[in-house]
Motif scaffolding. Structure first.
Motif, PDB file in Angstrom:
ATOM      1  N   UNK A  35      -0.959   8.897  13.928  1.00 54.32           N
ATOM      2  CA  UNK A  35      -0.137   7.700  14.109  1.00 54.32           C
ATOM      3  C   UNK A  35       0.580   7.348  12.820  1.00 54.32           C
ATOM      4  N   UNK A  36      -0.118   7.439  11.707  1.00 55.14           N
ATOM      5  CA  UNK A  36       0.493   7.111  10.420  1.00 55.14           C
ATOM      6  C   UNK A  36       1.597   8.096  10.068  1.00 55.14           C
ATOM      7  N   UNK A  37       1.387   9.356  10.342  1.00 57.99           N
ATOM      8  CA  UNK A  37       2.427  10.352  10.061  1.00 57.99           C
ATOM      9  C   UNK A  37       3.709  10.006  10.824  1.00 57.99           C
TER      10      UNK A  37
ATOM     11  N   UNK B 189       7.379   9.031   9.137  1.00 58.44           N
ATOM     12  CA  UNK B 189       8.589   9.772   9.487  1.00 58.44           C
ATOM     13  C   UNK B 189       9.646   8.846  10.083  1.00 58.44           C
ATOM     14  N   UNK B 190       9.226   7.904  10.902  1.00 59.39           N
ATOM     15  CA  UNK B 190      10.165   6.964  11.514  1.00 59.39           C
ATOM     16  C   UNK B 190      10.819   6.074  10.467  1.00 59.39           C
ATOM     17  N   UNK B 191      10.022   5.578   9.530  1.00 63.06           N
ATOM     18  CA  UNK B 191      10.577   4.720   8.483  1.00 63.06           C
ATOM     19  C   UNK B 191      11.543   5.509   7.589  1.00 63.06           C
ATOM     20  N   UNK B 192      11.194   6.747   7.312  1.00 65.43           N
ATOM     21  CA  UNK B 192      12.088   7.574   6.499  1.00 65.43           C
ATOM     22  C   UNK B 192      13.418   7.789   7.211  1.00 65.43           C
ATOM     23  N   UNK B 193      13.356   8.003   8.538  1.00 67.88           N
ATOM     24  CA  UNK B 193      14.585   8.195   9.310  1.00 67.88           C
ATOM     25  C   UNK B 193      15.447   6.939   9.316  1.00 67.88           C
TER      26      UNK B 193
ATOM     27  N   UNK C 103       0.849  -1.188   0.000  1.00 68.46           N
ATOM     28  CA  UNK C 103       0.000   0.000   0.000  1.00 68.46           C
ATOM     29  C   UNK C 103       0.884   1.238   0.000  1.00 68.46           C
ATOM     30  N   UNK C 104       0.492   2.241  -0.758  1.00 70.84           N
ATOM     31  CA  UNK C 104       1.280   3.470  -0.808  1.00 70.84           C
ATOM     32  C   UNK C 104       0.866   4.412   0.322  1.00 70.84           C
ATOM     33  N   UNK C 105       1.680   5.416   0.532  1.00 68.22           N
ATOM     34  CA  UNK C 105       1.358   6.413   1.557  1.00 68.22           C
ATOM     35  C   UNK C 105       0.031   7.091   1.240  1.00 68.22           C
ATOM     36  N   UNK C 106      -0.172   7.477   0.001  1.00 66.60           N
ATOM     37  CA  UNK C 106      -1.422   8.161  -0.355  1.00 66.60           C
ATOM     38  C   UNK C 106      -2.636   7.248  -0.231  1.00 66.60           C
ATOM     39  N   UNK C 107      -2.486   5.965  -0.536  1.00 67.12           N
ATOM     40  CA  UNK C 107      -3.613   5.039  -0.400  1.00 67.12           C
ATOM     41  C   UNK C 107      -4.007   4.890   1.066  1.00 67.12           C
ATOM     42  N   UNK C 108      -3.030   4.785   1.942  1.00 71.02           N
ATOM     43  CA  UNK C 108      -3.353   4.649   3.362  1.00 71.02           C
ATOM     44  C   UNK C 108      -3.973   5.936   3.892  1.00 71.02           C
ATOM     45  N   UNK C 109      -3.476   7.086   3.459  1.00 74.15           N
ATOM     46  CA  UNK C 109      -4.111   8.339   3.867  1.00 74.15           C
ATOM     47  C   UNK C 109      -5.560   8.408   3.389  1.00 74.15           C
TER      48      UNK C 109
END
Length: 270
Positions: free
Chosen positions: A126-128, A132-136, A99-105
């Motif tokens: 929570x998703x945000x 951010x954590x995964x990007x870090x 699932x993409x970020x936009x789909x989950x949003x």
């Protein structure tokens, strides 16, 4: 111990075995179902324009949900239940499943219409944090498509009315809408004409989220029945709906799965 994000392939195999030979032809949504769906002023489903795969539900003979589809169910259920502790790992698993970020949003934003703004906002927060954590950590999740241009504001009512009519198979009217005409306009103009006109999440995915969310709540049994029927109308097979129940039982809770299964069995019997 963390619950596995998805059931094993054995669940899909059991679903296929139980459902083999039971896929049957259903010509249209019944008028009684339309009365239940819209006479109670329930947020349902619309999209503009209709995705190609919704044109003929009888072409879908898939016996199981994909890993991506399975991932939609727990994030919707945990959002509706307000269970942020279990939502966080489910969101991570959903990204890993494709699932993409936009789909989950889109999924979490849509659920405000069913579970309310507070739980949808908490889930998005929570998703945000997860993103951010995964990007870090160096994880590069796909952003996904943004929706194409929406109808102009002065076209929303017409678009929503057309979407609602296409879904129900007939124009929608009833004493509840005469009693409360503003809710009729909210449904047509905002939900059907604005939210579900967003085309970066298809009808089947939206219905999976809706069924899971409603099944995670109490007092919504008739609405789950309605959405089980609508799910068949938007190209989810009966075998896939049995798989929905299996996923909810394995990943969410027995109570959630039981509500979904009772609704599924009701739609098969009627």
């Amino acid at each position: 111990m963390t619950t596995p994000p998805f059931p094993t392939f054995a669940v899909a195999a059991r679903s296929h075995h139980r459902m083999h030979g039971r896929l049957i032809h259903r010509a249209t949504l019944r008028a009684a179902a339309a009365a239940l769906l819209f006479g109670m002023a329930l947020p349902l489903l619309a999209q503009h324009p209709a995705p190609a795969h919704t044109t003929d539900i009888h072409m879908n003979t898939q016996s199981a949900l994909s890993a991506r589809q399975q991932a939609i169910l727990p994030i919707a259920a945990f959002t509706a239940a307000g269970d942020l502790h279990r939502l966080e790992p489910a969101l991570r698993a959903a990204l890993d499943a494709g699932l993409t970020i936009n789909e989950i949003k889109e999924i979490l934003g849509q659920l405000y219409a069913y579970a309310g703004f507070p739980r949808a906002l908490n889930a998005l927060g929570t998703f945000m944090t997860v993103v951010e954590d995964r990007k870090a950590q160096g994880v590069h999740d796909a952003q996904g498509k943004a929706p194409t241009a929406l109808p102009a504001p002065d076209q929303m009512l017409a678009v929503g009315t057309a979407n609602q009519t296409r879904l129900s198979g007939q124009p929608v009217a009833g004493p509840l809408f005469a009693f409360s005409p503003q809710i009729d306009r909210y449904l047509k103009e905002h939900l059907f004409g604005a939210i579900f006109a967003r085309d970066n999440l298809d009808w089947g995915d939206r219905e999976l989220a809706t069924v899971a969310a409603l099944s995670a709540m109490t007092g919504t049994e008739s609405q789950v029945q309605a959405h089980m029927r609508i799910s068949r109308n938007v190209a989810l097979s009966e075998a896939q709906l049995e798989h929905v129940v299996a996923v909810l039982r394995d990943v969410v809770s027995a109570e959630t799965a039981d509500r979904a299964d009772q609704a599924r069995r009701h739609t098969l019997a009627n």
